[in-house]
Design a protein around this motif. Structure first.
Motif, PDB file in Angstrom:
ATOM      1  N   ASP A 135       1.919 -55.477 -29.647  1.00  0.00           N
ATOM      2  CA  ASP A 135       0.389 -55.739 -29.585  1.00  0.00           C
ATOM      3  C   ASP A 135       0.203 -56.195 -28.084  1.00  0.00           C
ATOM      4  O   ASP A 135      -0.886 -56.739 -27.551  1.00  0.00           O
ATOM      5  N   ARG A 136       0.870 -55.782 -27.244  1.00  0.00           N
ATOM      6  CA  ARG A 136       0.727 -56.112 -25.843  1.00  0.00           C
ATOM      7  C   ARG A 136       0.953 -54.969 -25.027  1.00  0.00           C
ATOM      8  O   ARG A 136       2.220 -54.154 -24.963  1.00  0.00           O
ATOM      9  N   LEU A 137      -0.177 -54.520 -24.383  1.00  0.00           N
ATOM     10  CA  LEU A 137      -0.073 -53.422 -23.194  1.00  0.00           C
ATOM     11  C   LEU A 137       0.094 -53.825 -21.855  1.00  0.00           C
ATOM     12  O   LEU A 137      -0.519 -54.875 -21.547  1.00  0.00           O
ATOM     13  N   ARG A 138       0.838 -53.244 -21.045  1.00  0.00           N
ATOM     14  CA  ARG A 138       1.027 -53.289 -19.631  1.00  0.00           C
ATOM     15  C   ARG A 138       0.672 -51.941 -18.864  1.00  0.00           C
ATOM     16  O   ARG A 138       1.296 -51.103 -19.131  1.00  0.00           O
ATOM     17  N   VAL A 139      -0.358 -52.101 -18.254  1.00  0.00           N
ATOM     18  CA  VAL A 139      -0.645 -50.981 -17.433  1.00  0.00           C
ATOM     19  C   VAL A 139      -0.525 -50.836 -15.959  1.00  0.00           C
ATOM     20  O   VAL A 139      -0.662 -51.895 -15.321  1.00  0.00           O
ATOM     21  N   THR A 140      -0.077 -50.017 -15.229  1.00  0.00           N
ATOM     22  CA  THR A 140       0.213 -49.864 -13.878  1.00  0.00           C
ATOM     23  C   THR A 140      -0.635 -48.709 -13.142  1.00  0.00           C
ATOM     24  O   THR A 140      -0.611 -47.543 -13.821  1.00  0.00           O
ATOM     25  N   TYR A 141      -1.441 -49.010 -12.173  1.00  0.00           N
ATOM     26  CA  TYR A 141      -2.223 -47.840 -11.507  1.00  0.00           C
ATOM     27  C   TYR A 141      -1.496 -47.470 -10.176  1.00  0.00           C
ATOM     28  O   TYR A 141      -1.135 -48.173  -9.507  1.00  0.00           O
ATOM     29  N   TYR A 142      -1.756 -45.914 -10.105  1.00  0.00           N
ATOM     30  CA  TYR A 142      -1.391 -45.341  -8.834  1.00  0.00           C
ATOM     31  C   TYR A 142      -2.539 -44.588  -8.448  1.00  0.00           C
ATOM     32  O   TYR A 142      -2.824 -43.561  -8.945  1.00  0.00           O
ATOM     33  N   ARG A 143      -3.352 -45.303  -7.618  1.00  0.00           N
ATOM     34  CA  ARG A 143      -4.780 -44.724  -7.354  1.00  0.00           C
ATOM     35  C   ARG A 143      -4.933 -44.934  -5.669  1.00  0.00           C
ATOM     36  O   ARG A 143      -5.963 -44.209  -5.264  1.00  0.00           O
ATOM     37  N   ALA A 144      -4.433 -45.944  -5.070  1.00  0.00           N
ATOM     38  CA  ALA A 144      -4.794 -46.086  -3.885  1.00  0.00           C
ATOM     39  C   ALA A 144      -5.000 -44.986  -2.966  1.00  0.00           C
ATOM     40  O   ALA A 144      -3.741 -44.527  -2.545  1.00  0.00           O
ATOM     41  N   GLY A 145      -6.140 -44.706  -2.213  1.00  0.00           N
ATOM     42  CA  GLY A 145      -5.827 -43.509  -1.174  1.00  0.00           C
ATOM     43  C   GLY A 145      -5.880 -42.333  -1.730  1.00  0.00           C
ATOM     44  O   GLY A 145      -5.745 -41.029  -1.082  1.00  0.00           O
ATOM     45  N   LEU A 146      -5.861 -42.218  -3.165  1.00  0.00           N
ATOM     46  CA  LEU A 146      -5.719 -40.713  -3.871  1.00  0.00           C
ATOM     47  C   LEU A 146      -7.301 -40.135  -4.049  1.00  0.00           C
ATOM     48  O   LEU A 146      -8.092 -40.709  -3.661  1.00  0.00           O
ATOM     49  N   ALA A 147      -7.008 -39.112  -4.654  1.00  0.00           N
ATOM     50  CA  ALA A 147      -8.077 -38.480  -4.773  1.00  0.00           C
ATOM     51  C   ALA A 147      -9.713 -38.922  -5.308  1.00  0.00           C
ATOM     52  O   ALA A 147     -10.658 -38.704  -4.648  1.00  0.00           O
ATOM     53  N   GLY A 148      -9.270 -39.571  -6.252  1.00  0.00           N
ATOM     54  CA  GLY A 148     -10.739 -40.446  -6.846  1.00  0.00           C
ATOM     55  C   GLY A 148     -11.298 -41.658  -5.802  1.00  0.00           C
ATOM     56  O   GLY A 148     -12.442 -41.651  -5.727  1.00  0.00           O
ATOM     57  N   SER A 149     -10.538 -41.931  -4.801  1.00  0.00           N
ATOM     58  CA  SER A 149     -11.015 -42.927  -3.970  1.00  0.00           C
ATOM     59  C   SER A 149     -11.697 -42.022  -2.707  1.00  0.00           C
ATOM     60  O   SER A 149     -12.422 -42.684  -2.201  1.00  0.00           O
ATOM     61  N   ARG A 150     -11.602 -40.842  -2.658  1.00  0.00           N
ATOM     62  CA  ARG A 150     -12.327 -40.129  -1.591  1.00  0.00           C
ATOM     63  C   ARG A 150     -13.767 -39.662  -1.940  1.00  0.00           C
ATOM     64  O   ARG A 150     -14.638 -39.014  -1.174  1.00  0.00           O
ATOM     65  N   LEU A 151     -14.227 -40.090  -3.107  1.00  0.00           N
ATOM     66  CA  LEU A 151     -15.712 -40.019  -3.486  1.00  0.00           C
ATOM     67  C   LEU A 151     -16.675 -40.528  -2.237  1.00  0.00           C
ATOM     68  O   LEU A 151     -16.287 -41.454  -1.690  1.00  0.00           O
ATOM     69  N   ALA A 152     -17.756 -39.756  -1.985  1.00  0.00           N
ATOM     70  CA  ALA A 152     -18.409 -40.156  -0.811  1.00  0.00           C
ATOM     71  C   ALA A 152     -20.049 -39.630  -0.994  1.00  0.00           C
ATOM     72  O   ALA A 152     -20.232 -38.881  -2.136  1.00  0.00           O
ATOM     73  N   PRO A 153     -20.737 -40.308  -0.193  1.00  0.00           N
ATOM     74  CA  PRO A 153     -22.381 -40.079  -0.413  1.00  0.00           C
ATOM     75  C   PRO A 153     -22.467 -38.416  -0.646  1.00  0.00           C
ATOM     76  O   PRO A 153     -23.497 -38.018  -1.287  1.00  0.00           O
ATOM     77  N   GLY A 154     -21.879 -37.954   0.332  1.00  0.00           N
ATOM     78  CA  GLY A 154     -22.209 -36.403   0.238  1.00  0.00           C
ATOM     79  C   GLY A 154     -21.666 -35.600  -1.114  1.00  0.00           C
ATOM     80  O   GLY A 154     -22.351 -34.480  -1.025  1.00  0.00           O
ATOM     81  N   ASP A 155     -21.141 -36.222  -1.870  1.00  0.00           N
ATOM     82  CA  ASP A 155     -20.689 -35.371  -3.195  1.00  0.00           C
ATOM     83  C   ASP A 155     -21.905 -35.361  -4.220  1.00  0.00           C
ATOM     84  O   ASP A 155     -21.812 -34.878  -4.919  1.00  0.00           O
ATOM     85  N   LEU A 156     -22.813 -36.287  -3.911  1.00  0.00           N
ATOM     86  CA  LEU A 156     -23.927 -36.561  -4.888  1.00  0.00           C
ATOM     87  C   LEU A 156     -24.887 -35.298  -4.590  1.00  0.00           C
ATOM     88  O   LEU A 156     -25.234 -34.868  -3.569  1.00  0.00           O
ATOM     89  N   ASP A 157     -25.183 -34.495  -5.845  1.00  0.00           N
ATOM     90  CA  ASP A 157     -26.193 -33.755  -6.072  1.00  0.00           C
ATOM     91  C   ASP A 157     -27.504 -34.486  -6.369  1.00  0.00           C
ATOM     92  O   ASP A 157     -27.786 -34.913  -7.566  1.00  0.00           O
ATOM     93  N   GLU A 158     -28.133 -34.790  -5.156  1.00  0.00           N
ATOM     94  CA  GLU A 158     -29.499 -35.841  -5.304  1.00  0.00           C
ATOM     95  C   GLU A 158     -30.493 -35.005  -6.231  1.00  0.00           C
ATOM     96  O   GLU A 158     -31.189 -35.904  -6.966  1.00  0.00           O
ATOM     97  N   VAL A 159     -30.601 -33.628  -6.138  1.00  0.00           N
ATOM     98  CA  VAL A 159     -31.556 -33.261  -6.767  1.00  0.00           C
ATOM     99  C   VAL A 159     -31.521 -33.334  -8.338  1.00  0.00           C
ATOM    100  O   VAL A 159     -32.316 -33.763  -9.171  1.00  0.00           O
ATOM    101  N   ARG A 160     -30.237 -33.068  -8.666  1.00  0.00           N
ATOM    102  CA  ARG A 160     -30.016 -33.258 -10.156  1.00  0.00           C
ATOM    103  C   ARG A 160     -29.977 -34.562 -10.427  1.00  0.00           C
ATOM    104  O   ARG A 160     -30.159 -35.070 -11.583  1.00  0.00           O
ATOM    105  N   LEU A 161     -29.515 -35.595  -9.758  1.00  0.00           N
ATOM    106  CA  LEU A 161     -29.476 -37.002 -10.121  1.00  0.00           C
ATOM    107  C   LEU A 161     -31.019 -37.484 -10.269  1.00  0.00           C
ATOM    108  O   LEU A 161     -31.248 -38.116 -11.145  1.00  0.00           O
ATOM    109  N   ALA A 162     -31.866 -36.953  -9.489  1.00  0.00           N
ATOM    110  CA  ALA A 162     -33.259 -37.303  -9.488  1.00  0.00           C
ATOM    111  C   ALA A 162     -33.909 -36.773 -10.699  1.00  0.00           C
ATOM    112  O   ALA A 162     -35.087 -37.451 -10.967  1.00  0.00           O
ATOM    113  N   GLY A 163     -33.146 -35.727 -11.155  1.00  0.00           N
ATOM    114  CA  GLY A 163     -33.833 -35.217 -12.155  1.00  0.00           C
ATOM    115  C   GLY A 163     -33.413 -35.619 -13.723  1.00  0.00           C
ATOM    116  O   GLY A 163     -33.836 -35.264 -14.945  1.00  0.00           O
TER     117      GLY A 163
END
Length: 351
Positions: A136-164
């Motif tokens: 009944d006890r989970l232990r979670v370890t993440y490997y995420r620092a500096g990897l792909a998910g953290s590279r998300l940036a404002p330029g990735d947003l499709d602002e037209v679709r977001l606004a719609g």
């Protein structure tokens, strides 16, 4: 479109119909119009990663059986909303690797629009290692620092679709990943607010990613942009004093959100909307895996918002989705479809 006043057909222009002029024999056929996808009902952005989860209790060791999958808070909400019949879109970055391909293929298979996703050739997709240390006890370890998910940036947003779109959903996880990911979330809420899009914000504080002080400062800037805020009692104390859940929820609305939803786990949930407080009991099920329950809850609530349901029905659907999620291993695998809701929904779970 109405013609501006004072304009009309100039006197030297004939209004008589003219015979069509045949096209030259060499003229190419007109190009077929390019289909434009309708804007999503739900737009979200964030991190998704591969998951290697232990199947049996005990410490991880050579030869221990693992289940390979993938997960992400915002992606889970997108899947939950999609399974309940609404268009959802997810924006994020994955590595140009097998794990990234698995994430994107899985989202597409669930009907989630990933046209705004990008792949990173230079860095891999993140990884979550989930160990069932005891029964009944989970232990979670993440490997995420500096990897792909953290590279998300404002330029990735499709602002037209977001606004719609009708709802933008963000969480407190993504701003903690990097400065660029934080900027992307901040830009998204500004665009959504300016366009009249409902902003949903799940605090989702992760102490492993940053301190409470830093989280309170950064997420406190997002709170006034939110129309709906979700939090657990401990997460709510980033912004308001510890108190009774209804008082904490009411205090959260003073920052700007019209609705404050407190997720209370096995005790259910409550929402303060205007002057009203609505309380929802948890749906009794046998819990198999608690991970992802909060995101499942949010997906049900937002799907009900898109349905046009009143607050009480939003809470009911949210509780059902959370119950389905915890009764199946994995973050999103147990999320229900409309036709399945009656499996748990026959009970009178509201009060």
């Amino acid at each position: 479109m109405t013609r501006p006043p004072g304009t009309g057909t100039p006197p030297h222009v004939s209004t008589e119909p003219r015979a069509a002029t045949p096209a030259p024999a060499s003229a190419p056929a007109p190009a077929a119009p390019v289909p434009v996808a309708p804007p999503p009902a739900l737009f979200t952005l964030g991190e998704a990663m591969a998951v290697a989860a232990a199947i049996q209790p005990g410490p991880l060791a050579t030869g221990a059986p693992l289940r390979l999958g993938w997960a992400g808070a915002e992606a889970t909400v997108a899947i939950g909303v999609s399974r309940l019949g609404h268009r959802a879109a997810w924006t994020g970055r994955t590595g140009e690797d097998a794990a990234g391909a698995m994430v994107l293929a899985g989202l597409r298979a669930e009907g989630v629009d990933v046209s705004g996703a990008r792949t990173e050739p230079a860095v891999p997709t993140g990884l979550m290692l989930r160990e069932r240390r005891t029964a009944d006890r989970l232990r979670v370890t993440y490997y995420r620092a500096g990897l792909a998910g953290s590279r998300l940036a404002p330029g990735d947003l499709d602002e037209v679709r977001l606004a719609g779109s009708r709802i933008l959903h963000v969480t407190g996880i993504t701003p903690a990943l990097s400065a660029t990911a934080r900027a992307a979330v901040e830009r998204a809420v500004v665009v959504a607010r300016a366009a009249g899009v409902t902003v949903s914000f799940d605090v989702n504080h992760r102490e492993r990613l940053w301190s409470r002080a830093e989280a309170a400062e950064v997420l406190g800037r997002l709170l006034p942009y939110a129309d709906i805020v979700f939090a657990g009692p401990e997460e709510a104390t980033l912004f308001v004093p510890e108190d009774q859940p209804d008082r904490m929820a009411r205090a959260l609305t003073r920052f700007g959100p019209g609705q404050a939803v407190l997720k209370l786990g096995a005790r259910g949930a409550l929402v303060v909307a205007g002057d009203e407080v609505h309380v929802q009991d948890a749906v009794p099920v046998t819990a198999v895996d608690p991970v992802g329950a909060g995101d499942a809850f949010v997906s049900g609530y937002l799907a009900a918002v898109l349905d046009g349901s009143p607050v009480r029905e939003r809470l009911r659907l949210a509780a059902l989705c959370g119950a389905f999620a915890v009764s199946v291993p994995g973050d999103w695998e147990g999320l229900p479809r409309r036709a399945e809701l009656a499996l748990l929904g026959a009970q009178d779970i509201s009060r």
